[in-house]
Design a protein around this motif. Structure first.
Motif, mmCIF file in Angstrom:
data_model
loop_
_atom_site.group_PDB
_atom_site.id
_atom_site.type_symbol
_atom_site.label_atom_id
_atom_site.label_comp_id
_atom_site.label_asym_id
_atom_site.label_seq_id
_atom_site.Cartn_x
_atom_site.Cartn_y
_atom_site.Cartn_z
ATOM 1 N N TRP A 1 41.272 47.335 33.336
ATOM 2 C CA TRP A 1 41.552 47.131 34.763
ATOM 3 C C TRP A 1 42.060 45.714 35.011
ATOM 4 O O TRP A 1 43.005 45.511 35.785
ATOM 5 N N HIS B 1 36.070 48.611 42.199
ATOM 6 C CA HIS B 1 37.373 48.070 41.810
ATOM 7 C C HIS B 1 38.530 48.724 42.548
ATOM 8 O O HIS B 1 39.589 48.104 42.686
ATOM 9 N N ASP B 2 38.345 49.937 43.025
ATOM 10 C CA ASP B 2 39.411 50.544 43.823
ATOM 11 C C ASP B 2 39.650 49.742 45.100
ATOM 12 O O ASP B 2 40.792 49.600 45.560
ATOM 13 N N HIS C 1 45.463 44.838 36.822
ATOM 14 C CA HIS C 1 45.412 44.384 38.210
ATOM 15 C C HIS C 1 45.230 42.876 38.372
ATOM 16 O O HIS C 1 45.715 42.304 39.354
ATOM 17 N N TRP D 1 39.102 46.459 45.390
ATOM 18 C CA TRP D 1 39.758 45.214 44.969
ATOM 19 C C TRP D 1 41.243 45.457 44.695
ATOM 20 O O TRP D 1 42.100 44.668 45.090
ATOM 21 N N ALA D 2 41.551 46.552 44.026
ATOM 22 C CA ALA D 2 42.938 46.838 43.680
ATOM 23 C C ALA D 2 43.798 47.081 44.915
ATOM 24 O O ALA D 2 45.000 46.789 44.913
#
Length: 245
Positions: A202, A150-151, A206, A153-154
């Motif tokens: 998340w 997810h880092d 986001h 994606w963010a």
């Protein structure tokens, strides 16, 4: 066609794990002795069906499960990258069941680097061969963590292919997410119920701003409801649906 970056990641896996062996002992009810014997032969090809079965097998089927996974990695990952894996997500992945992050640094780094490249390329591909959802599941399952996935994606730029994939994935899963359904998470990854709330948090932070232009005008507002407790959430959900007519 495999990209240069993904081909390089595969070569690194092959350099680190290629030629490794594992004890030939295992479950003779599920596999023949000749199949298990291949594990002890360096570089012996296992073939798509067997490498897939071994990779997803329950650990107790082998005398040394981590060694089997190290033996499988070059062939299994090449098989996945070639787009031949028709059963992505059908069963728990072996690497999610061992503490590979504690293996020697060279081995752990090769695995982590492959997953990072594979995930990044899936996100920017308008039509990844397995779909972003399947790649997400396998990466999260193997990492047993949301952060490495997810880092990325963010950090993606707004308005690109990454946002379209996020919208498609959220639209497919929003009902399950609103019901706190653990089926959203990959196999056996969130037995203690920690990652699902983390995923919901998340998404509120986001996904809501990234879904502003989604074809479903209610999707971003539904995701925002994940910040609420169960009772408050469903009252707000009913009001949202009613107001939409």
């Amino acid at each position: 066609m495999t990209s240069p970056a993904l081909a390089s990641a595969l070569r690194r896996v092959d350099a680190v794990f290629g030629g490794t062996t594992a004890p030939a002992g295992g479950c003779l009810h599920c596999y023949g002795a000749e199949e298990l014997a291949l594990l002890a032969v360096p570089w012996a090809p296992l073939g798509d069906d067997l490498v897939r079965q071994f990779f997803h097998e329950e650990p107790g089927h082998f005398d040394d499960h981590p060694a089997v996974l190290r033996r499988l990695l070059p062939e299994f990952l090449a098989y996945v990258v070639d787009g031949r894996f028709s059963g992505m997500g059908y069963g728990p992945a072996g690497l999610g069941r061992v503490r590979w992050q504690e293996w020697p640094a060279e081995q752990a780094d090769a695995i982590a680097s492959f997953l990072d490249v594979w995930w990044r390329e899936a996100l920017v591909d308008p039509a990844p061969v397995y779909g972003v959802g399947a790649v997400w599941e396998l990466c999260v399952e193997i990492h047993r963590s949301l952060a490495p996935v997810h880092d990325v994606w963010a950090a993606a730029p707004r308005g690109g292919t990454e946002d379209r994939h996020l919208g498609d994935w959220v639209a497919y899963r929003i009902d399950d997410l609103l019901q706190d359904d653990s089926c959203v998470m990959p196999w056996y990854v969130d037995l203690d119920g920690v990652l699902l709330p983390g995923l919901q948090t998340w998404l509120v932070e986001h996904a809501v701003p990234r879904l502003a232009g989604h074809p479903d005008p209610l999707l971003a507002r539904k995701v925002a409801l994940l910040a609420l407790g169960e009772e408050e959430r469903w009252v707000a959900y009913s009001e949202l649906v009613a107001s939409a007519g």
